[in-house]
Design an enzyme around this catalytic site. Sequence first.
Site, PDB file in Angstrom:
ATOM      1  N   THR A   2       6.999  19.680  17.963  1.00 20.41           N
ATOM      2  CA  THR A   2       6.309  18.397  18.092  1.00 20.41           C
ATOM      3  C   THR A   2       6.136  18.015  19.554  1.00 20.41           C
ATOM      4  OG1 THR A   2       7.692  17.811  16.240  1.00 20.41           O
ATOM      5  CG2 THR A   2       6.234  16.126  17.061  1.00 20.41           C
ATOM      6  N   THR A   3       7.237  18.105  20.277  1.00 21.23           N
ATOM      7  CA  THR A   3       7.183  17.709  21.684  1.00 21.23           C
ATOM      8  C   THR A   3       6.230  18.617  22.450  1.00 21.23           C
ATOM      9  OG1 THR A   3       9.491  17.119  21.417  1.00 21.23           O
ATOM     10  CG2 THR A   3       8.617  17.078  23.633  1.00 21.23           C
ATOM     11  N   ASP A  20      16.026  20.994  11.167  1.00 17.89           N
ATOM     12  CA  ASP A  20      15.212  21.852  12.023  1.00 17.89           C
ATOM     13  C   ASP A  20      15.754  23.278  12.059  1.00 17.89           C
ATOM     14  OD1 ASP A  20      13.777  19.643  12.434  1.00 17.89           O
ATOM     15  OD2 ASP A  20      14.182  19.430  14.577  1.00 17.89           O
ATOM     16  N   ASP A  70      14.622  14.565  18.869  1.00 21.47           N
ATOM     17  CA  ASP A  70      13.587  15.246  18.124  1.00 21.47           C
ATOM     18  C   ASP A  70      12.261  14.522  18.320  1.00 21.47           C
ATOM     19  OD1 ASP A  70      13.482  17.227  15.546  1.00 21.47           O
ATOM     20  OD2 ASP A  70      11.974  15.653  15.463  1.00 21.47           O
TER      21      ASP A  70
END
Lengths: 538, 538
Positions: free
Chosen positions: A90-91, A395, A57
């Site tokens: 996020t990534t 998530d 994550d």
Amino acid sequence: MVTVVNSKADVLKAAQALAVNLNAAKGLQEVMKSNLGPRGTLKMLVGGAGQIKITKDGSVLLGEMQIQHPTASMIARAASAQDEFTGDGTTSSVMFIGELMKLAEQSLAEGLHPRLIAEGFELAREETVKFLDTFKIHVDEPLKEREKLVCVARTSLRTKIAPSLADPMAEVVVDAVRTIKKEGEPMDLNMVETLHIKNKLITDTRLVKGLVLDHGARHPDMPKRLENCYILCCNVSLEYEKSEVNAGFFYSSAEQREKLVDSERKFTDEKVKKIIELKKRVCTEENGKSFVIINQKGIDPPSLEMLAHENIIALRRAKRRNMERLPLVCGGQAVNSVDDLDVDDLGHADLVYEQSLEDDKFTFIEGVKNPQSCTVLIQGSTDHAIAQMKDAIKDGLRAVQNTVEDEALVPGAGAFEIAAHVHLEQFKKSVEGKPRLGVEIFGKSLLVVPKTLLENSGLDVQEKLLRVLSERENKNKVVGISVANGDPIDPAAEGIYDNFLVKKQMLGLAPVLAEQLLLVDEVIRAGKSMKSDGGMQG
Amino acid sequence: MEVLTLQLGHFANHVGAHFWNFQDEAAAQESEDSSIDHARLFHYSEAAKAVTWRPRLVAVDKQGALGGAGPAIETQAEAKEPDEGMWLGKLEVLRAAPVVKHAFQEDLEDEEMEEEVESERRGVKTWAEYDFRNTVRTWTDFLKVQLGSVYELPRVQHGISPFPFFFEGLEVQGREEEESILDLARRQTELCDQAEVVQAVYDMQDGFGGVADVVMRWAREELPKTGKFLMAVLPEEVPATDRPDPEMWGMSPQADVSTLALDYEASSWLSAAFSFARLQDCDIHAWVPTPVPLWSASSSMPQLERRNFYEASALPAAALDNALLPCRIRGLARPSQFLSQLAPSHRPCCGLLQALPLPAAPPPVLGQAPGGNDTLEAIFEAGAFVDLTGMKVMPLNPYTSVVLRSPEQRRLLNLTRTLPPLARKQSLVHHQPLILPVPFPQVFASSVSSDGSLEKGRDPGQEVESCPMVTRLHAAMGAGKCEALQRMSAVLKRTSVFAAMRQRYGVEADEIREVLEVVTDHMECAADSSDDDDDISE
């Protein structure tokens, strides 16, 4: 101005400042790159003392990284904000910012002013957000579309855990969200409790329609299992209370002291007696009911003793959140006083039982009608596996929640980025002057997501990407990239969906930050007193 | 009658580590002395045939501040276990440089392995042999007790991320961190039959002030009847070169990202002021500031290195252990009562003096009652007291508690002869001198013998093993001379502070003025109470 205030501050000027920002963005992108997508690399972080953290994550990884660089930490913060707000992306955000900066660097080297690039970014951003609105798939009454929700959850979970685990978990999170959704009210994911027990296998993770508490009764004589129970959920201290007055009492004899203690004790006993009275009233031999107390405040041993004598299970110091969840699970209401207790205040559960594992005790409240709160019970034999599962489930829950709230979905597998890129290529032609370059950079940067998906799958990036792009250009249908072979696929047919909110948020955050970083022409680091340096050796 | 301990902050954890070492040493003496009730500080459990004593403690520190111990002390075995198919893709292993265990910790582990080692082995290695002064990296290096609930703040990296101000800590509110910390605290209270005392040590100069605020607010809600004792510590500034701060972006390393226009010292006191003002409505009974920079010198400890966290933290730890001894002695009044009488209500500010070692009673003077010249003042004048708070002592303060540890129990009567009755009631003598655990820094003058007497002196190579000692806790009166409050108010009055605070944290001038008012109010309260002190004393 600031340098005047603090003469010890360090200052970096224009070009140097920009170079610093570019490097930070690129560096962070490099680190996060291999995480993206279902074929990304799992990262195992081994700490200095051998403690293990396994994650894929982006936000967890950012939290673990020791980021010292101010620009990098700015990007990390933006990405974390993305995670806090949407629970995903996020990534992608970090990669997008990195790519924008990287491509901008070339134009900057050719002498283009950052301001013009930023202007182009802004135009492109607005256009892409508009495009996103036309691209999304509207979902009416998402709660009824269980199949679609499972697809979204699966898409999210498969990027975190293996498919054999992700698929059953997708059902778990969808059912959890469907349980807590109340008509006409905003959803509160906190009403899904996630609790872990270090036991058994990770595949034993399941949804409990009911509540699991991480503590048990603290009296040896209390029953371990009760059926057909009334449940009293209260926030009343059942501990021996000392009087409020601070002044010390002076007693001249032991009897006097005893008397005082007794009278103080009586106050607590009264409260316990009231509860016992209620129990006697509602639990008769005919209806075969039993009684359970879940208290947010403490219960001391004498009170426990009295309750145990009446065959009541009493738990003390329940989580504050569980006091909200409990009435949702089993009905009744949380009470703050034991006066005027009535049967209406009580909830009901078919089964309450205690399970103990080494030092820890767990209490299960199960068999309830129409629960509006539930527990995802994570089991696993190692801490890091549990943590990984927890992140994945968190998530997954967010993804389902977002879908329910957006009433919309976006086809996944990079389909949106590809379509938006093609769209911007068209739009570019309508932009006059130098900002057009900014639009071009923006469009190219969007491709970083499909590119990385391909790269992480070990496929030929150029060839496959061109094929997918031409597929989109020529046939004008929704195409994504298959991570198995890089061929164009229809994400809807494969059941790959992303959240609308995640994409929107990413478009809102990433380009704005990139613009800011480009426009920075001075970096000042606050200084501090040098006073300490003198006495250091002394 | 349990005591819940909170350690919030890096320096606070150093203090805590020494504190638990004292407890461990005291528990080892149990057979000879059963007047101390260890169950108040420790939770006893019997699981899997092993008996464990775990401190009733919640410790919070920055990430990575635990050094070689890490939170996962027990999980080393499972690290070797393969993954349970959580992920089918690639796995990338990122290893931090392994932290070598401190020699002291390794020896402790060996000792545990071969449980039946004769007690003589315990003292085989001495303080000098371990060379604690130069080898201790962090508090887990010299801690003898196994801790249960330690929480590392995510996103705050030890030595890397700045965590410079009260408000940074307050930001945990509403986030995952808050829930995790409070849940640890809740689980500890769940294990208590009747929590009586919350004792907290916290770093007041940085974000942990904010964390303390969050936790104390929780305690006010959930443990309303407990006595609350706070020790606010503030370490000597760490020289910038000690911080890991590589020249990552080509800048000189002496700079630190901290509040603009505020140097370390000013920002520390400002942060402390905000924390102090906000804590006033948390129903705390005693607030003892022990800032290292304000300590008065003591001739008995010439070698103390104040900048060394490990050494500087030992003194407040000894004081904390001794001053709160009345909370742990069996058969006394309830600890919460003791604490609530330490200071007048709503004036929790207390000073703390400590004499370690306590000089022997002077020989009786002809014509005086025996012990007539053995007074606290005489000890003070002899320079044996270290003033840990920088607060003027008022001789007739009724809110005083003197705790003496010495075989000469009669000395308490001599020492407290001149004190008002309430103060004498709050005082205590324990017949055993304080036993110093091996890791206690040997910073005593060479005139101190191994049993803490000042006359005999000790041979080179010998170490001080135990010490008679006395602490004097005195409240409010004389707080006008409280150095800590004076520093706070001085910083609050600076005009540059207003602009800096608004820019950095959006704090309006009014808020700063309010804080100043609270601080001034507590400084000035000394004046009124010293007027009526004549009425209270005989």
